[in-house]
Design a protein around this motif. Structure first.
Motif, PDB file in Angstrom:
ATOM      1  N   GLU A   1      18.568 -51.596  43.232  1.00 26.76           N
ATOM      2  CA  GLU A   1      19.866 -51.383  42.589  1.00 26.76           C
ATOM      3  C   GLU A   1      19.987 -52.227  41.329  1.00 26.76           C
ATOM      4  O   GLU A   1      20.465 -51.752  40.279  1.00 26.76           O
ATOM      5  CB  GLU A   1      20.992 -51.731  43.567  1.00 26.76           C
ATOM      6  N   ALA A   2      19.526 -53.502  41.426  1.00 24.40           N
ATOM      7  CA  ALA A   2      19.606 -54.398  40.269  1.00 24.40           C
ATOM      8  C   ALA A   2      18.750 -53.882  39.113  1.00 24.40           C
ATOM      9  O   ALA A   2      19.164 -53.906  37.951  1.00 24.40           O
ATOM     10  CB  ALA A   2      19.170 -55.804  40.679  1.00 24.40           C
TER      11      ALA A   2
ATOM     12  N   LEU B   1      26.026 -57.688  48.892  1.00 24.44           N
ATOM     13  CA  LEU B   1      25.256 -58.771  49.502  1.00 24.44           C
ATOM     14  C   LEU B   1      26.158 -59.671  50.355  1.00 24.44           C
ATOM     15  O   LEU B   1      25.832 -59.989  51.512  1.00 24.44           O
ATOM     16  CB  LEU B   1      24.570 -59.589  48.411  1.00 24.44           C
TER      17      LEU B   1
ATOM     18  N   VAL C   1      26.058 -56.042  42.555  1.00 21.73           N
ATOM     19  CA  VAL C   1      24.982 -56.623  43.362  1.00 21.73           C
ATOM     20  C   VAL C   1      25.522 -57.597  44.417  1.00 21.73           C
ATOM     21  O   VAL C   1      25.137 -57.563  45.592  1.00 21.73           O
ATOM     22  CB  VAL C   1      23.953 -57.333  42.463  1.00 21.73           C
TER      23      VAL C   1
ATOM     24  N   TRP D   1      27.394 -57.798  53.427  1.00 23.45           N
ATOM     25  CA  TRP D   1      26.340 -57.683  54.446  1.00 23.45           C
ATOM     26  C   TRP D   1      26.130 -59.011  55.174  1.00 23.45           C
ATOM     27  O   TRP D   1      25.915 -59.044  56.384  1.00 23.45           O
ATOM     28  CB  TRP D   1      25.043 -57.226  53.788  1.00 23.45           C
TER      29      TRP D   1
ATOM     30  N   VAL E   1      18.694 -53.954  47.332  1.00 20.81           N
ATOM     31  CA  VAL E   1      19.436 -54.716  46.325  1.00 20.81           C
ATOM     32  C   VAL E   1      18.612 -54.850  45.041  1.00 20.81           C
ATOM     33  O   VAL E   1      19.132 -54.717  43.919  1.00 20.81           O
ATOM     34  CB  VAL E   1      19.826 -56.099  46.877  1.00 20.81           C
TER      35      VAL E   1
END
Length: 333
Positions: free
Chosen positions: A24-25, A46, A42, A49, A21
């Protein structure tokens, strides 16, 4: 299933996901993506998941909670596999399959052990019956040709006969319910058989044998009760005082109960030995003293007698004062 322990177990997966994450951010920020798109890109993975994590915890927690609840409720915990539903997750299926194979192997092993033990017990019973025949013949020969040596031979033969009989009853005791014949029995008749069986020992050791108020009937198994009383009377003879030895057997009604008491004025039992008197192979201080004097005490007679009284639904209790007396009460409910 503990939520904290579950998260600890998932710590590597959580770490990898969080690193992903963050990467990716950073990548989206470097590409100068709009704020709304950044948050969606993002937060959606999250949140998704987290829901997956919660769902995985819920189904596993539900399965293992039922498993341990069933275990707590069962006396024979190895049968818990029969109470389980098929789990809805792969590692649960693997666990159930492993439990099934382990249970199958254990069942086969137990059945084999039972078969071997049953064959061994059958052999011991056959052996005891075969041994008792020549012992009885030798006793009869010694009785028909009385002399000083023969009396000594008879004493040893009676010991052999008693110990072989003890072995026979011990091998039968585990599944004695198959050998029960519960019916109304005469206490006087049972005591008469015990007196006749022990008459030689009573006479040779000059033990006074008294029976009072025993013209009562009880519901029991006559053969097993004779064995129980024989062990008690034999112990009274064995641990007698040197002079003026007495055994007194009495019975009385107490409401719907019948209480049979066997009292002797022998050497008694140490107070510290009383709580352990019916334990398997426990001989106590008297047994050790007796071992040095005459023969080794096995500590098995009262153990078998206690277990048989329990199985027959009778209560057996001992009270004693060392050097004074011993009284064993059997309560027929």
């Amino acid at each position: 299933m503990n939520w904290k322990r579950y998260l600890q177990d998932k710590r590597v997966e959580i770490l990898i996901f969080m690193v992903g994450v963050i990467i990716e951010a950073v990548f989206l920020a470097a590409c100068q993506v709009e704020t709304e798109l950044f948050l969606v890109a993002v937060l959606v993975p999250l949140v998704a998941w987290l829901f997956c994590l919660l769902y995985d915890y819920y189904r596993k927690n539900s399965f293992y909670r039922r498993l341990f609840q069933n275990l707590d409720r069962m006396d024979q915990k190895y049968l818990v596999l029969e109470t389980l539903e098929s789990p809805r997750f792969y590692d649960g299926e693997l666990l159930k399959e492993a439990l099934y194979e382990a249970n199958k192997s254990m069942t086969e092993h137990v059945n084999e052990s039972r078969r071997v033990m049953r064959e061994f017990k059958d052999f011991i019973e056959m052996w005891v019956h075969q041994v008792k025949l020549p012992v009885a013949s030798l006793l009869l020969l010694c009785h028909n040709h009385p002399d000083e040596n023969n009396k000594k031979y008879m004493e040893q033969l009676r010991r052999i006969d008693r110990y072989t009989e003890q072995v026979l009853y011990y091998t039968r005791a585990e599944h004695a319910e198959k050998d029960y014949l519960i019916q109304e029995c005469s206490l006087a008749g049972i005591i008469h058989h015990i007196a006749m069986k022990n008459k030689d020992d009573l006479l040779e050791n000059k033990v006074e044998f008294q029976v009072e108020n025993c013209d009562l009937s009880v519901v029991t198994d006559e053969k097993w009760m004779e064995f129980v009383l024989d062990q008690i009377v034999n112990n009274s003879i064995k641990y007698r005082r040197k002079e003026g030895a007495r055994i007194r057997i009495t019975a009385r009604k107490d409401n719907r109960q019948t209480i049979l008491s066997v009292w002797d004025n022998g050497i008694g039992i140490a107070s510290g030995d009383l709580p352990r008197l019916f334990e398997k192979s426990f001989t106590g201080s008297n047994g050790r003293i007796f071992h040095h004097m005459e023969e080794k005490s096995t500590g098995m007679g009262l153990y078998i007698a206690y277990n048989m009284c329990e199985k027959l639904g009778h209560k057996i209790k001992v009270e004693s004062e060392e050097g004074e007396y011993t009284r064993i009460n059997i309560t027929f409910l």
